[in-house]
Design a protein around this motif. Structure first.
Motif, PDB file in Angstrom:
ATOM      1  N   ASP A 179     -11.679  -4.269 -14.816  1.00  0.00           N
ATOM      2  CA  ASP A 179     -11.212  -3.111 -14.039  1.00  0.00           C
ATOM      3  C   ASP A 179     -11.560  -3.184 -12.557  1.00  0.00           C
ATOM      4  N   TRP A 180     -12.709  -3.767 -12.232  1.00  0.00           N
ATOM      5  CA  TRP A 180     -13.202  -3.774 -10.849  1.00  0.00           C
ATOM      6  C   TRP A 180     -13.424  -5.215 -10.423  1.00  0.00           C
ATOM      7  N   ALA A 181     -12.476  -5.789  -9.697  1.00  0.00           N
ATOM      8  CA  ALA A 181     -12.520  -7.189  -9.299  1.00  0.00           C
ATOM      9  C   ALA A 181     -13.183  -7.367  -7.936  1.00  0.00           C
ATOM     10  N   GLU A 182     -13.718  -8.558  -7.728  1.00  0.00           N
ATOM     11  CA  GLU A 182     -14.228  -8.927  -6.409  1.00  0.00           C
ATOM     12  C   GLU A 182     -13.046  -9.022  -5.439  1.00  0.00           C
ATOM     13  N   PRO A 183     -13.241  -8.682  -4.169  1.00  0.00           N
ATOM     14  CA  PRO A 183     -12.137  -8.723  -3.211  1.00  0.00           C
ATOM     15  C   PRO A 183     -11.836 -10.124  -2.677  1.00  0.00           C
ATOM     16  N   ASP A 184     -12.683 -11.091  -2.997  1.00  0.00           N
ATOM     17  CA  ASP A 184     -12.449 -12.447  -2.517  1.00  0.00           C
ATOM     18  C   ASP A 184     -11.085 -12.939  -2.994  1.00  0.00           C
ATOM     19  N   GLY A 185     -10.268 -13.457  -2.092  1.00  0.00           N
ATOM     20  CA  GLY A 185      -8.942 -13.944  -2.435  1.00  0.00           C
ATOM     21  C   GLY A 185      -7.850 -12.902  -2.290  1.00  0.00           C
ATOM     22  N   VAL A 186      -8.213 -11.635  -2.103  1.00  0.00           N
ATOM     23  CA  VAL A 186      -7.221 -10.582  -1.876  1.00  0.00           C
ATOM     24  C   VAL A 186      -6.701 -10.733  -0.445  1.00  0.00           C
ATOM     25  N   LEU A 187      -5.371 -10.704  -0.287  1.00  0.00           N
ATOM     26  CA  LEU A 187      -4.767 -10.855   1.034  1.00  0.00           C
ATOM     27  C   LEU A 187      -4.535  -9.519   1.725  1.00  0.00           C
ATOM     28  N   MET A 188      -4.207  -8.484   0.922  1.00  0.00           N
ATOM     29  CA  MET A 188      -3.890  -7.187   1.510  1.00  0.00           C
ATOM     30  C   MET A 188      -4.093  -6.085   0.486  1.00  0.00           C
ATOM     31  N   VAL A 189      -4.516  -4.923   0.958  1.00  0.00           N
ATOM     32  CA  VAL A 189      -4.514  -3.706   0.148  1.00  0.00           C
ATOM     33  C   VAL A 189      -3.552  -2.721   0.801  1.00  0.00           C
ATOM     34  N   VAL A 190      -2.933  -1.897  -0.044  1.00  0.00           N
ATOM     35  CA  VAL A 190      -1.954  -0.917   0.422  1.00  0.00           C
ATOM     36  C   VAL A 190      -2.394   0.463  -0.039  1.00  0.00           C
ATOM     37  N   GLU A 191      -2.298   1.422   0.852  1.00  0.00           N
ATOM     38  CA  GLU A 191      -2.514   2.822   0.517  1.00  0.00           C
ATOM     39  C   GLU A 191      -1.315   3.623   1.022  1.00  0.00           C
ATOM     40  N   VAL A 192      -0.908   4.606   0.229  1.00  0.00           N
ATOM     41  CA  VAL A 192       0.144   5.542   0.611  1.00  0.00           C
ATOM     42  C   VAL A 192      -0.495   6.927   0.619  1.00  0.00           C
ATOM     43  N   THR A 193      -0.357   7.640   1.717  1.00  0.00           N
ATOM     44  CA  THR A 193      -1.003   8.949   1.797  1.00  0.00           C
ATOM     45  C   THR A 193      -0.415   9.909   0.776  1.00  0.00           C
ATOM     46  N   SER A 194      -1.277  10.819   0.332  1.00  0.00           N
ATOM     47  CA  SER A 194      -0.883  11.904  -0.555  1.00  0.00           C
ATOM     48  C   SER A 194      -0.949  13.204   0.235  1.00  0.00           C
ATOM     49  N   TYR A 195      -0.359  14.228  -0.305  1.00  0.00           N
ATOM     50  CA  TYR A 195      -0.392  15.517   0.372  1.00  0.00           C
ATOM     51  C   TYR A 195      -1.503  16.361  -0.238  1.00  0.00           C
ATOM     52  N   ASP A 196      -2.746  16.075   0.156  1.00  0.00           N
ATOM     53  CA  ASP A 196      -3.878  16.849  -0.333  1.00  0.00           C
ATOM     54  C   ASP A 196      -4.889  17.026   0.783  1.00  0.00           C
ATOM     55  N   SER A 197      -5.912  17.818   0.512  1.00  0.00           N
ATOM     56  CA  SER A 197      -6.831  18.258   1.564  1.00  0.00           C
ATOM     57  C   SER A 197      -7.720  17.167   2.131  1.00  0.00           C
ATOM     58  N   ASP A 198      -7.990  16.095   1.379  1.00  0.00           N
ATOM     59  CA  ASP A 198      -8.898  15.090   1.929  1.00  0.00           C
ATOM     60  C   ASP A 198      -8.211  13.771   2.263  1.00  0.00           C
ATOM     61  N   THR A 199      -6.882  13.795   2.422  1.00  0.00           N
ATOM     62  CA  THR A 199      -6.149  12.580   2.783  1.00  0.00           C
ATOM     63  C   THR A 199      -6.684  11.965   4.065  1.00  0.00           C
ATOM     64  N   HIS A 200      -6.929  12.793   5.072  1.00  0.00           N
ATOM     65  CA  HIS A 200      -7.381  12.240   6.352  1.00  0.00           C
ATOM     66  C   HIS A 200      -8.682  11.462   6.184  1.00  0.00           C
ATOM     67  N   SER A 201      -9.695  12.074   5.628  1.00  0.00           N
ATOM     68  CA  SER A 201     -10.982  11.385   5.517  1.00  0.00           C
ATOM     69  C   SER A 201     -10.901  10.194   4.572  1.00  0.00           C
ATOM     70  N   ARG A 202     -10.215  10.351   3.457  1.00  0.00           N
ATOM     71  CA  ARG A 202     -10.161   9.275   2.466  1.00  0.00           C
ATOM     72  C   ARG A 202      -9.292   8.110   2.940  1.00  0.00           C
ATOM     73  N   ASP A 203      -8.016   8.372   3.261  1.00  0.00           N
ATOM     74  CA  ASP A 203      -7.061   7.297   3.534  1.00  0.00           C
ATOM     75  C   ASP A 203      -7.129   6.750   4.946  1.00  0.00           C
ATOM     76  N   ARG A 204      -7.506   7.589   5.921  1.00  0.00           N
ATOM     77  CA  ARG A 204      -7.482   7.131   7.313  1.00  0.00           C
ATOM     78  C   ARG A 204      -8.849   6.730   7.845  1.00  0.00           C
ATOM     79  N   VAL A 205      -9.934   7.128   7.169  1.00  0.00           N
ATOM     80  CA  VAL A 205     -11.278   6.827   7.669  1.00  0.00           C
ATOM     81  C   VAL A 205     -12.079   6.001   6.660  1.00  0.00           C
ATOM     82  N   GLU A 206     -12.336   6.573   5.481  1.00  0.00           N
ATOM     83  CA  GLU A 206     -13.256   5.938   4.532  1.00  0.00           C
ATOM     84  C   GLU A 206     -12.721   4.636   3.946  1.00  0.00           C
ATOM     85  N   LYS A 207     -11.486   4.640   3.500  1.00  0.00           N
ATOM     86  CA  LYS A 207     -10.959   3.427   2.860  1.00  0.00           C
ATOM     87  C   LYS A 207     -10.783   2.270   3.839  1.00  0.00           C
TER      88      LYS A 207
END
Length: 197
Positions: free
Chosen positions: A103-131
């Motif tokens: 379920d939880w893989a090492e990031p070594d070898g990963v080329l890119m991660v993608v996030e799509v914003t959701s319409y919820d109260s913590d999108t800014h902190s989660r998707d634009r800052v923390e992640k």
């Protein structure tokens, strides 16, 4: 929609989080669990437009880079010292890269991660800052944020664990966008405009 739960700094270990996420995920398949910046995140299953964006990007990657998979289900060990757990909306890596990793893989070898914003109260902190910070600390070369609120795509590259991503480029939905190496993919994002709502 995501709900974040605060924790006392030493009360919840990564091992304990993984056990909670595994058990709770079996009980309720409508949420996905993350552990970012010392907080548990409950990420509800996405809506139709959110899913359409991911499927569009999967098709683009398959056409341009058939030797790669964009996996919408893989969890990653992120942050400094791999103490966080994230479930990106997509993880780009070579075909079969995650076989046997669980379920939880090492990031070594990963080329890119993608996030799509959701319409919820913590999108800014989660998707634009923390992640973005967590992905840079893990050394993932490219992070693509499809920001439906701002109708834009934000490409983070050149990760530096101490400061985050050094290069950040923003394009409006509908523009052509070149994803940097090692992804090396050109996206015509005109079609994405219909899914931004």
């Amino acid at each position: 929609m995501t709900v974040m739960a605060e924790r006392a700094s030493s009360q919840l270990s990564v091992d304990m989080f993984e056990r909670i996420a595994e058990f709770a995920g079996r009980e309720d398949e409508t949420v996905r669990f993350e552990f970012i910046d010392g907080r548990i995140g409950l990420k509800k299953v996405t809506n139709g437009n959110h899913g359409a964006i991911i499927m569009w990007l999967i098709r683009q990657c398959m056409r341009a880079r058939p030797e790669l998979d964009l996996n919408p289900l893989q969890g990653l060990k992120v942050e400094a010292y791999r103490r966080g757990r994230a479930r990106p909306d997509g993880v780009l890596a070579p075909v079969d890269h995650f076989v046997g990793q669980g379920d939880w893989a090492e990031p070594d070898g990963v080329l890119m991660v993608v996030e799509v914003t959701s319409y919820d109260s913590d999108t800014h902190s989660r998707d634009r800052v923390e992640k973005p910070k967590a992905y840079a600390e893990a050394g993932i070369p490219v992070h693509l944020l499809i920001d439906r609120d701002h109708r834009s795509l934000v490409v983070h590259s050149n990760p530096d664990p101490a400061v985050g991503y050094r290069d950040v480029h923003t394009a409006k939905l509908g523009e052509r966008l070149t994803l940097p190496d090692p992804v090396a993919l050109v996206l015509d994002t005109e079609e994405l405009r219909q899914y931004a709502d």
